[in-house]
Design an enzyme around this catalytic site. Structure first.
Site, short mmCIF file in Angstrom:
data_model
loop_
_atom_site.label_atom_id
_atom_site.label_comp_id
_atom_site.label_asym_id
_atom_site.label_seq_id
_atom_site.Cartn_x
_atom_site.Cartn_y
_atom_site.Cartn_z
N TYR A 88 -2.40 0.34 9.96
CA TYR A 88 -2.55 -0.39 8.70
C TYR A 88 -1.31 -0.23 7.85
CZ TYR A 88 -3.79 -1.01 3.80
OH TYR A 88 -3.78 -1.38 2.47
N SER A 121 0.83 -1.21 0.00
CA SER A 121 0.00 0.00 0.00
C SER A 121 0.86 1.25 0.00
CB SER A 121 -0.89 0.01 1.25
OG SER A 121 -1.57 1.25 1.38
N LYS A 126 -17.81 -0.80 0.64
CA LYS A 126 -16.69 -0.32 1.45
C LYS A 126 -17.04 0.79 2.46
CE LYS A 126 -12.58 0.11 -0.35
NZ LYS A 126 -11.79 -0.87 0.46
#
Length: 321
Positions: free
Chosen positions: A141, A114, A178
């Site tokens: 994250y 990411s 989402k």
């Protein structure tokens, strides 16, 4: 057979659609399969078998001789998730398990990293493996993703081909489920459709005017095109950026949505919430030179063209890819 983990998710389901389009129909879909909204992403797709993520490692041991490639796209992707033990389990340790199986069974691997690993971009946005340990992600994250990247490049034993892809701001069909983590394109479409207006975060940085905060927005169809190409390329292993290579403003994006809806732009600004203000990114842009240097031949979709396709062919009719 080709394995796609995170199969019912946004990028995973689009990857299956791309594979089906190219006549790869023996797909092993790995996920939890407990979210009815996410399962809509898989309707109509050709899938050979569904495997629960908790059973995948043992399943792979039993079927590895039949597996041609693994796309490991499953992860806990909520940037507001602060349960570090959960992120370590699902993002870091689970990916290590997949990695080790790929070595043992000689299976090539593409996995999802990411752009969240870059933090505020203090070291730029270059996919240089030598700076991984210097990066300062802004949330747990991003930390979990960076920790795996660091671990991967340090390993003496690696899959014979592997690529970790740092996804930037991906938008496109199959992200209906989402919620707040959906792209700004989807949020804009819904808000504009309901009210005829759009509210964006005000800039709290004197270097940027309101709405001129910049991101690298990349269309999901380009993302799956890159992954499909890597499946055939199978050399030049490493960490790669996956963005469009061009930063654009939130005003650009929102105006593109208004245009796709044939509406006149009506944009106002609200304060960025105080609790995220000091961790707010004002600029991201993927350096795509590394991917191009290994021969990737395709251009990336311009923001206006991607938004138009997404709105006209998917959002307006609530269609899936």
């Amino acid at each position: 057979m080709i394995v796609v983990t995170g199969a019912a998710g946004f990028i995973g389901s689009c990857m299956i659609a791309k594979l089906n389009k190219e006549n790869f129909n023996d797909i092993i879909a790995v996920d939890e399969f407990d979210n009815k909204e996410k399962l809509k992403n898989l309707e109509g797709k050709k899938i050979l078998e569904r495997v629960h993520r908790d059973d995948f490692a043992s399943w792979l041991d039993d079927h590895h001789e039949e597996i041609e490639f693994i796309f490991h796209l499953g992860a806990r992707t909520d940037t507001a998730e602060f349960d570090k033990s959960l992120l370590k389990k699902l993002n870091t340790e689970y990916t290590k398990t997949v990695w080790r199986r790929c070595i043992e069974h000689q299976i090539p691997l593409v996995y999802a990293s990411s752009a969240a690993t870059y933090g505020l971009g203090e070291h730029g946005y270059v996919d240089d493996e030598n700076i991984l340990e210097d990066l300062v992600p802004l949330n747990p994250y991003g930390v979990s993703k960076n920790e795996f990247d660091i671990w991967a490049v340090q390993q003496e034993e690696k899959p014979f081909f592997w690529a970790g892809l740092k996804f930037f701001n991906v938008y496109g069909p199959n992200e209906y489920h989402k919620g707040r983590m959906a792209s700004v394109v989807l949020h804009s479409f819904r808000q504009i459709s309901e009210t005829g207006k759009m509210k964006l975060f005000r800039s709290h940085n004197p270097d940027y005017k309101d709405g001129e905060q910049r991101r690298d927005f990349v269309y999901v169809k380009d993302v799956v095109e890159v992954m499909y190409w890597l499946m055939h390329h199978r050399k030049n292993s490493g960490i790669y950026n996956l963005g469009s290579g061009k930063s654009r403003t939130f005003l650009d994006l929102t105006n593109a949505v208004f245009s796709a809806l044939n509406k006149t732009s009506d944009i106002s600004f609200i304060d960025t919430p105080a609790d995220i203000r000091d961790k707010y990114q004002y600029f991201t842009e993927a350096d795509m030179a590394k991917l191009k240097s290994i021969g990737y031949p395709h251009e990336f979709t311009e923001l206006e063209d991607g938004v138009k396709d997404y709105v006209a062919n998917y959002l307006k009719s609530n269609r899936y890819y």
